[in-house]
Write an enzyme that holds these catalytic residues in place. Sequence first.
Site, short mmCIF file in Angstrom:
data_model
loop_
_atom_site.label_atom_id
_atom_site.label_comp_id
_atom_site.label_asym_id
_atom_site.label_seq_id
_atom_site.Cartn_x
_atom_site.Cartn_y
_atom_site.Cartn_z
N LYS A 42 -10.56 70.03 29.56
CA LYS A 42 -11.75 70.57 30.11
C LYS A 42 -12.16 71.05 28.57
O LYS A 42 -11.82 71.79 27.89
CB LYS A 42 -11.38 71.76 30.59
CG LYS A 42 -12.57 72.39 31.29
CD LYS A 42 -12.51 74.00 31.27
CE LYS A 42 -13.84 74.38 31.67
NZ LYS A 42 -14.84 74.48 30.47
N GLU B 247 -4.64 79.40 20.45
CA GLU B 247 -5.12 79.70 19.00
C GLU B 247 -6.32 80.40 19.16
O GLU B 247 -7.47 79.76 19.98
CB GLU B 247 -5.25 78.26 18.43
CG GLU B 247 -5.56 78.34 16.99
CD GLU B 247 -6.83 78.23 16.58
OE1 GLU B 247 -7.28 79.58 16.40
OE2 GLU B 247 -7.66 77.58 16.58
N CYS C 37 -12.72 80.23 13.16
CA CYS C 37 -11.83 81.18 13.46
C CYS C 37 -11.02 81.70 12.27
O CYS C 37 -10.83 82.76 12.19
CB CYS C 37 -10.75 80.98 14.50
SG CYS C 37 -9.97 79.39 14.00
N GLU D 142 -14.37 90.37 15.32
CA GLU D 142 -14.64 88.96 14.98
C GLU D 142 -16.21 88.73 15.21
O GLU D 142 -16.52 88.86 16.66
CB GLU D 142 -13.88 87.70 15.68
CG GLU D 142 -14.16 86.35 15.37
CD GLU D 142 -13.21 85.37 15.94
OE1 GLU D 142 -12.61 84.62 15.32
OE2 GLU D 142 -12.98 85.49 17.22
#
Length: 494
Positions: free
Chosen positions: A191, A265, A299, A398
Amino acid sequence: MGLLHATLPYTHTDDHFIDGIWRRSTGPGRTEVTNPATGEVWGSVPQASIADLDAAVVAARRAFTGSNSGDSGWRDVAPAERARLLMRLAAEVETRAEAISHTNTWENGSPVSETSKAAANAASIFRYFASLAPLLETPDIRPFPDGSAETVVRLDPVGVCALIAPWNFPINLVVAKLAPALMAGCTVVIKPASPTPLSVRLILDAAVAAGIPAGVINLVTGPGSFGDALVKHPGISKVAFTGSTPVGRSIAASCGTLLRPVTLELGGKSSALVLPDVDLEAMSKVLIRSCMRNTGQTCYISTRILAPADRYDELVNMVTATIAAAPQGDPMDPATVFGPSATRAQEQVVREYIRSGIAEGARATTGGDVPSGFDRGFYVKPTVFAGVTPGMRIAQEEIFGPVLSIMRYSSLDDAVEIANNTPFGLGGTIFSEDPDAAFALAPRLDTGSVGLGFFASNHAAPFAGRHDSGLGAEFGPEGLRAYLSVQSVHRRIR
């Protein structure tokens, strides 16, 4: 944008890839695909129904185990043969490099200087995991302590895997899961993220051309809620997800309830620790790749720069000049370094963080809460903040955009404490002219990966997050093991 719609292999589609063919969706909804550089809708995909999802999982299960007539499944294919097919898949992906690059750029605004490498990187990942076939073929025999018996430790594929990928690197972050899953003998349902559902279709085309059997790889598209249905589907044996920490927590909770293995992750807030002996000119050459790659939408990048007090102003000036000089503009222009944010929503998130930094007393040395200079698209001017303290939101959370925070430290112990004072633990960089000192310092950083003078991932080494940055590992033999289960067979020694 320097590209016509007609040159993109996929734009408006009605199909999911199920059991080796493109099959018309039975879901009533559609998801539009927007060009972040212009704000214009240029494509769309169907939103799968539960019936489509069921069909994809059933096809993957049948391909895994084999048909009822006794045919062998993908799990029964010898590792050497699976490796051979992965090598063919790598070659087929490379032939689609330009189409993958252009579609990717139109989906998420990543500069073509970045996306032009996506196919080669994906092919390299397939080839690396193909090289691990001997690990699956070498017998692992362990004697009992008293010598009366021995145990044969077998490695079996876990089964049907749900692979859920984000929008920032929609090809490589799918392939990082797909390659080890296929090498292990698993079948998959992919997906993709809602903003980037089209470029990955070229990987499916490559799989067909390479001769990957029908049902081994399946693709369905849908919104985030559809991903939740995929995670919880009773026919799924393992989940692999890359994305935000909040969504990762939700997936982990579901997998915990189901006792289903999961690899996560997740996000990061990594630090670049600059030692007093740093060569600023050398650092400037790798600054953007290490700290602002892909318009800050990566990331692991080190978006927190920790500078020694006696070189703080000097470093702020270098970082500011380097970022301010990097071209921002049309992501289809090979000279562009900074493109737009991938979505309108992400643009607004980044702008809100910039306003937060200013409100808390940080000083924007370039960028800031100013117009981006573009009359359309989702652009945010790359921003460098000086005068940042460790407790500010921009230093802790973040952002996932082109924003750097530069903090001051007074001693090496102080720097390590600041570097480790976030809930994340994904990446990090140490800049020093003394490689031995940098190497000795690396273990003090509580993070899954550390680069010395640069940052890049190595397909042969594990990429793993600590704390809020995830569970498990991708890449390396550890990444392959994530798709295997063990069986111990005990036998007497005659």
